[in-house]
Motif scaffolding. Structure first.
Motif, PDB file in Angstrom:
ATOM      1  N   ALA A 220     -72.944  67.456  21.076  1.00  0.00           N
ATOM      2  CA  ALA A 220     -74.082  66.542  21.002  1.00  0.00           C
ATOM      3  C   ALA A 220     -73.540  65.180  20.609  1.00  0.00           C
ATOM      4  CB  ALA A 220     -75.111  67.027  19.976  1.00  0.00           C
ATOM      5  N   PRO A 221     -74.243  64.121  20.960  1.00  0.00           N
ATOM      6  CA  PRO A 221     -73.722  62.792  20.649  1.00  0.00           C
ATOM      7  C   PRO A 221     -73.827  62.428  19.168  1.00  0.00           C
ATOM      8  CG  PRO A 221     -75.358  62.720  22.432  1.00  0.00           C
ATOM      9  CD  PRO A 221     -75.446  64.060  21.788  1.00  0.00           C
ATOM     10  N   LEU A 222     -72.916  61.595  18.719  1.00  0.00           N
ATOM     11  CA  LEU A 222     -73.013  60.892  17.453  1.00  0.00           C
ATOM     12  C   LEU A 222     -73.434  59.460  17.750  1.00  0.00           C
ATOM     13  CD1 LEU A 222     -69.677  62.116  15.870  1.00  0.00           C
ATOM     14  CD2 LEU A 222     -71.941  62.584  14.915  1.00  0.00           C
ATOM     15  N   SER A 223     -74.135  58.819  16.818  1.00  0.00           N
ATOM     16  CA  SER A 223     -74.472  57.417  17.023  1.00  0.00           C
ATOM     17  C   SER A 223     -73.204  56.575  16.967  1.00  0.00           C
ATOM     18  CB  SER A 223     -75.459  56.943  15.955  1.00  0.00           C
ATOM     19  OG  SER A 223     -74.815  56.827  14.696  1.00  0.00           O
ATOM     20  N   THR A 224     -73.256  55.403  17.605  1.00  0.00           N
ATOM     21  CA  THR A 224     -72.097  54.517  17.539  1.00  0.00           C
ATOM     22  C   THR A 224     -71.828  54.087  16.103  1.00  0.00           C
ATOM     23  OG1 THR A 224     -73.556  52.650  18.073  1.00  0.00           O
ATOM     24  CG2 THR A 224     -72.356  53.672  19.890  1.00  0.00           C
ATOM     25  N   THR A 225     -72.872  53.976  15.293  1.00  0.00           N
ATOM     26  CA  THR A 225     -72.686  53.647  13.874  1.00  0.00           C
ATOM     27  C   THR A 225     -71.866  54.721  13.179  1.00  0.00           C
ATOM     28  OG1 THR A 225     -74.776  52.426  13.753  1.00  0.00           O
ATOM     29  CG2 THR A 225     -73.856  53.211  11.678  1.00  0.00           C
ATOM     30  N   ALA A 226     -72.186  55.989  13.450  1.00  0.00           N
ATOM     31  CA  ALA A 226     -71.463  57.091  12.812  1.00  0.00           C
ATOM     32  C   ALA A 226     -70.005  57.108  13.240  1.00  0.00           C
ATOM     33  CB  ALA A 226     -72.133  58.419  13.149  1.00  0.00           C
ATOM     34  N   VAL A 227     -69.758  56.942  14.532  1.00  0.00           N
ATOM     35  CA  VAL A 227     -68.380  56.958  15.027  1.00  0.00           C
ATOM     36  C   VAL A 227     -67.567  55.844  14.361  1.00  0.00           C
ATOM     37  CG1 VAL A 227     -66.899  56.700  17.049  1.00  0.00           C
ATOM     38  CG2 VAL A 227     -69.011  58.035  17.216  1.00  0.00           C
ATOM     39  N   MET A 228     -68.120  54.650  14.310  1.00  0.00           N
ATOM     40  CA  MET A 228     -67.402  53.532  13.706  1.00  0.00           C
ATOM     41  C   MET A 228     -67.237  53.723  12.203  1.00  0.00           C
ATOM     42  SD  MET A 228     -66.266  51.653  15.997  1.00  0.00           S
ATOM     43  CE  MET A 228     -65.591  50.465  14.837  1.00  0.00           C
ATOM     44  N   ASP A 229     -68.201  54.356  11.558  1.00  0.00           N
ATOM     45  CA  ASP A 229     -68.084  54.622  10.120  1.00  0.00           C
ATOM     46  C   ASP A 229     -66.901  55.543   9.842  1.00  0.00           C
ATOM     47  OD1 ASP A 229     -69.120  54.382   7.391  1.00  0.00           O
ATOM     48  OD2 ASP A 229     -69.626  56.502   7.593  1.00  0.00           O
ATOM     49  N   TYR A 230     -66.760  56.593  10.645  1.00  0.00           N
ATOM     50  CA  TYR A 230     -65.594  57.477  10.483  1.00  0.00           C
ATOM     51  C   TYR A 230     -64.303  56.702  10.721  1.00  0.00           C
ATOM     52  CZ  TYR A 230     -68.371  61.766  10.204  1.00  0.00           C
ATOM     53  OH  TYR A 230     -69.240  62.753   9.803  1.00  0.00           O
ATOM     54  N   ARG A 231     -64.251  55.953  11.792  1.00  0.00           N
ATOM     55  CA  ARG A 231     -63.015  55.235  12.120  1.00  0.00           C
ATOM     56  C   ARG A 231     -62.685  54.184  11.060  1.00  0.00           C
ATOM     57  NH1 ARG A 231     -63.914  54.393  18.679  1.00  0.00           N
ATOM     58  NH2 ARG A 231     -63.910  56.628  19.201  1.00  0.00           N
ATOM     59  N   ASN A 232     -63.703  53.482  10.559  1.00  0.00           N
ATOM     60  CA  ASN A 232     -63.467  52.456   9.537  1.00  0.00           C
ATOM     61  C   ASN A 232     -63.022  53.052   8.207  1.00  0.00           C
ATOM     62  OD1 ASN A 232     -64.138  50.403  11.312  1.00  0.00           O
ATOM     63  ND2 ASN A 232     -66.280  50.317  10.664  1.00  0.00           N
ATOM     64  N   HIS A 233     -63.263  54.349   8.024  1.00  0.00           N
ATOM     65  CA  HIS A 233     -62.825  55.038   6.812  1.00  0.00           C
ATOM     66  C   HIS A 233     -61.593  55.906   7.064  1.00  0.00           C
ATOM     67  CE1 HIS A 233     -66.829  53.804   5.402  1.00  0.00           C
ATOM     68  NE2 HIS A 233     -66.330  53.937   4.190  1.00  0.00           N
ATOM     69  N   GLY A 234     -60.844  55.562   8.101  1.00  0.00           N
ATOM     70  CA  GLY A 234     -59.554  56.200   8.319  1.00  0.00           C
ATOM     71  C   GLY A 234     -59.586  57.563   8.959  1.00  0.00           C
ATOM     72  N   ILE A 235     -60.620  57.855   9.761  1.00  0.00           N
ATOM     73  CA  ILE A 235     -60.713  59.133  10.466  1.00  0.00           C
ATOM     74  C   ILE A 235     -60.787  58.852  11.963  1.00  0.00           C
ATOM     75  CG2 ILE A 235     -62.088  61.216  10.846  1.00  0.00           C
ATOM     76  CD1 ILE A 235     -63.020  61.009   7.946  1.00  0.00           C
ATOM     77  N   ASP A 341     -78.784  55.449  18.714  1.00  0.00           N
ATOM     78  CA  ASP A 341     -78.002  54.279  18.319  1.00  0.00           C
ATOM     79  C   ASP A 341     -78.841  53.276  17.533  1.00  0.00           C
ATOM     80  OD1 ASP A 341     -75.609  55.161  19.310  1.00  0.00           O
ATOM     81  OD2 ASP A 341     -75.770  54.118  21.220  1.00  0.00           O
ATOM     82  N   VAL A 342     -80.118  53.135  17.900  1.00  0.00           N
ATOM     83  CA  VAL A 342     -81.009  52.258  17.145  1.00  0.00           C
ATOM     84  C   VAL A 342     -81.146  52.743  15.701  1.00  0.00           C
ATOM     85  CG1 VAL A 342     -83.413  51.513  16.906  1.00  0.00           C
ATOM     86  CG2 VAL A 342     -82.311  51.455  19.150  1.00  0.00           C
ATOM     87  N   LEU A 343     -81.237  54.050  15.534  1.00  0.00           N
ATOM     88  CA  LEU A 343     -81.421  54.643  14.198  1.00  0.00           C
ATOM     89  C   LEU A 343     -80.111  54.813  13.440  1.00  0.00           C
ATOM     90  CD1 LEU A 343     -84.020  57.437  15.064  1.00  0.00           C
ATOM     91  CD2 LEU A 343     -84.470  55.196  14.050  1.00  0.00           C
ATOM     92  N   GLY A 344     -78.977  54.573  14.124  1.00  0.00           N
ATOM     93  CA  GLY A 344     -77.680  54.792  13.507  1.00  0.00           C
ATOM     94  C   GLY A 344     -77.511  54.183  12.127  1.00  0.00           C
ATOM     95  N   PRO A 345     -77.885  52.897  11.914  1.00  0.00           N
ATOM     96  CA  PRO A 345     -77.711  52.312  10.585  1.00  0.00           C
ATOM     97  C   PRO A 345     -78.500  53.030   9.484  1.00  0.00           C
ATOM     98  CG  PRO A 345     -77.968  50.582  12.233  1.00  0.00           C
ATOM     99  CD  PRO A 345     -78.254  51.884  12.928  1.00  0.00           C
ATOM    100  N   LEU A 346     -79.620  53.659   9.852  1.00  0.00           N
ATOM    101  CA  LEU A 346     -80.377  54.440   8.873  1.00  0.00           C
ATOM    102  C   LEU A 346     -79.791  55.838   8.697  1.00  0.00           C
ATOM    103  CD1 LEU A 346     -84.122  53.626   9.686  1.00  0.00           C
ATOM    104  CD2 LEU A 346     -82.915  53.104   7.568  1.00  0.00           C
ATOM    105  N   LEU A 347     -79.371  56.443   9.795  1.00  0.00           N
ATOM    106  CA  LEU A 347     -78.854  57.815   9.750  1.00  0.00           C
ATOM    107  C   LEU A 347     -77.466  57.894   9.138  1.00  0.00           C
ATOM    108  CD1 LEU A 347     -79.929  58.943  13.341  1.00  0.00           C
ATOM    109  CD2 LEU A 347     -80.957  59.699  11.188  1.00  0.00           C
ATOM    110  N   ARG A 348     -76.641  56.853   9.383  1.00  0.00           N
ATOM    111  CA  ARG A 348     -75.230  56.887   8.998  1.00  0.00           C
ATOM    112  C   ARG A 348     -74.560  58.106   9.626  1.00  0.00           C
ATOM    113  NH1 ARG A 348     -73.730  52.104   8.087  1.00  0.00           N
ATOM    114  NH2 ARG A 348     -71.868  52.880   7.011  1.00  0.00           N
ATOM    115  N   ARG A 349     -74.045  59.038   8.800  1.00  0.00           N
ATOM    116  CA  ARG A 349     -73.346  60.196   9.369  1.00  0.00           C
ATOM    117  C   ARG A 349     -74.253  61.410   9.569  1.00  0.00           C
ATOM    118  NH1 ARG A 349     -67.370  60.471   6.424  1.00  0.00           N
ATOM    119  NH2 ARG A 349     -66.740  58.310   6.860  1.00  0.00           N
TER     120      ARG A 349
END
Length: 414
Positions: A220-235, A341-349
């Motif tokens: 299932a998809p992850l939001s772009t916010t979630a993907v970038m959050d993982y990458r920005n935290h070294g994952i 993706d719109v909800l990504g900033p609220l959902l986070r991970r």
């Protein structure tokens, strides 16, 4: 076939052949008349070992999501639990032939898992793709908490580890996955985590992971916010795509860059993606050398082209963006994936399953949430879609069980 090993949280790696032989069943030994073994149970390490040994011995293998139901061949049902192994003769019915391994869908679309058969050559092809995109060797470790009988785990975990002579590590709980990966990373030249949004939602934060660790999230998809959050935290998290019907893989985001963010990447060699808009919706159709054979005779057999129940869009570099499912529609010009993706900033991970139907949106989260948080999501969704907040439902999964693939069901009653 090189030696390969299996470990679990808190245990040392053991030879897979030894674990398979602990079942004390003839499935590990070649015989003149190959049999069909239908495997299920709770002991994931021994299921993984026995499944690969069964295939290597020349038998037919059926990986069941639970006790046997539906269209199945004659054979022996083997239930492998932590304290007991039970084998019973099974009288099946008429099923299609021409396969060596059968695996089952999650049942998220129809409510009933459906079996598909694959040849050894097809599975060799898919494991070769995984070896290529993961850049793994015999000194690599594959970590997951997904069930061993699930197609992603079996092909990208069991068969790939066996192909390389590498190590498969099965985390004993979803929260342990990233911690296990971080703990084991120092002993591997490359470590791969097989995950999905539910597992990542459950996973306890482990901080940055070493650069040679890759997390492959599918299902299932992850939001772009979630993907970038993982990458920005070294994952190093990538998204891929594949169906049980295609032995788990057709696309993978090998770039992991800004341009491929929000997509599942491009096709594997020999795969072709067609987006058919003739019916008004962008339905994904695939041609692939690894399309399986439906076991059930009442289900139409795919030829060289598989019509999926997924909706998608291809960009100018042939990267695939998943938009929703065939029973979804656009609301305010947005598909469910766009709303994610719109909800990504609220959902986070947080893991969220979004459906659009009849001008209304349903957003289901893995865990229960506060009234204030649900209202914030509801209002943000309604504003983006141009509908009333009353037409947006937000709820947690509650006590509804997850699918055998560790995913949220599209119907919470299933």
């Amino acid at each position: 076939m090189p030696d390969w090993t299996i470990s679990t949280t808190g245990t040392d790696p053991a030879p897979a052949q030894v674990l398979a032989e602990e079942t004390h069943l003839p499935l590990t030994r070649p015989i003149s008349q190959p049999s069909a073994y239908l495997l299920h149970g709770s002991d994931q390490a021994r299921i993984a070992a026995a499944a690969q040994a069964t295939l290597q011995a020349g038998h037919r293998l059926v990986l069941l999501p639970g006790p046997p139901t539906g269209a199945l061949p004659d054979g022996t049902v083997v239930q492998i639990d932590e304290r007991r192994v039970r084998a019973d003769a099974h009288t099946g019915g008429d099923v299609r032939g021409g396969w060596d391994v059968a695996m089952f869908t999650s049942g998220s679309t129809t409510g009933t898992p459906r079996g598909y058969g694959f040849t050894r050559a097809q599975l060799d092809q898919v494991t070769a793709w995984y070896e290529q995109i993961y850049h793994v060797t015999k000194d690599s470790i594959i970590v997951t908490a997904l069930p061993a009988a699930y197609n992603f785990t079996f092909v990208a975990g069991v068969l790939l580890a066996a192909r390389l002579g590498a190590r498969l590590h099965l985390s004993r709980s979803l929260p342990r996955v990233l911690h296990d990966a971080k703990h084991l990373a120092g002993t591997a030249d490359r470590l791969i985590v097989l995950a999905n949004p539910v597992i990542l939602d459950h996973a306890q934060a482990a901080g940055p992971l070493p650069r040679h660790v890759l997390v492959d999230s599918g299902g299932a998809p992850l939001s772009t916010t979630a993907v970038m959050d993982y990458r920005n935290h070294g994952i190093d998290l990538r998204e891929g795509y594949g169906l049980t019907e295609t032995a788990s893989l057709t696309h993978f985001d090998a770039e992991a860059g800004i341009n491929s963010l929000g997509t599942v990447g491009t096709e594997m060699p020999g795969v072709r993606t067609i987006v058919d808009t003739a019916g008004g919706e962008p339905v994904i159709e695939l041609t692939s050398p690894t399309i399986g054979i439906p076991l059930d005779l009442t289900e139409p057999a795919a030829d060289d082209r598989l019509r999926t129940t997924d909706l998608g869009r291809l960009d100018d570099r042939s990267r695939l963006r998943l938009l929703g499912r065939a029973d979804d529609n656009q609301i305010g010009g947005l598909w469910p994936r766009d709303l994610l993706d719109v909800l990504g900033p609220l959902l986070r991970r947080r893991c969220a399953l979004i459906r659009h139907h009849g001008g209304q949106a349903t957003i289901r989260l893995l865990s229960d949430v506060s009234t204030e948080y649900a209202t914030a999501i509801q209002c943000r969704a309604a504003d983006a879609l141009g509908i009333s907040p009353d037409d947006v439902a937000v709820a947690g999964q509650g006590t509804a069980p997850l699918l055998h693939s560790v995913k949220l069901s599209r119907d919470p009653q299933r």
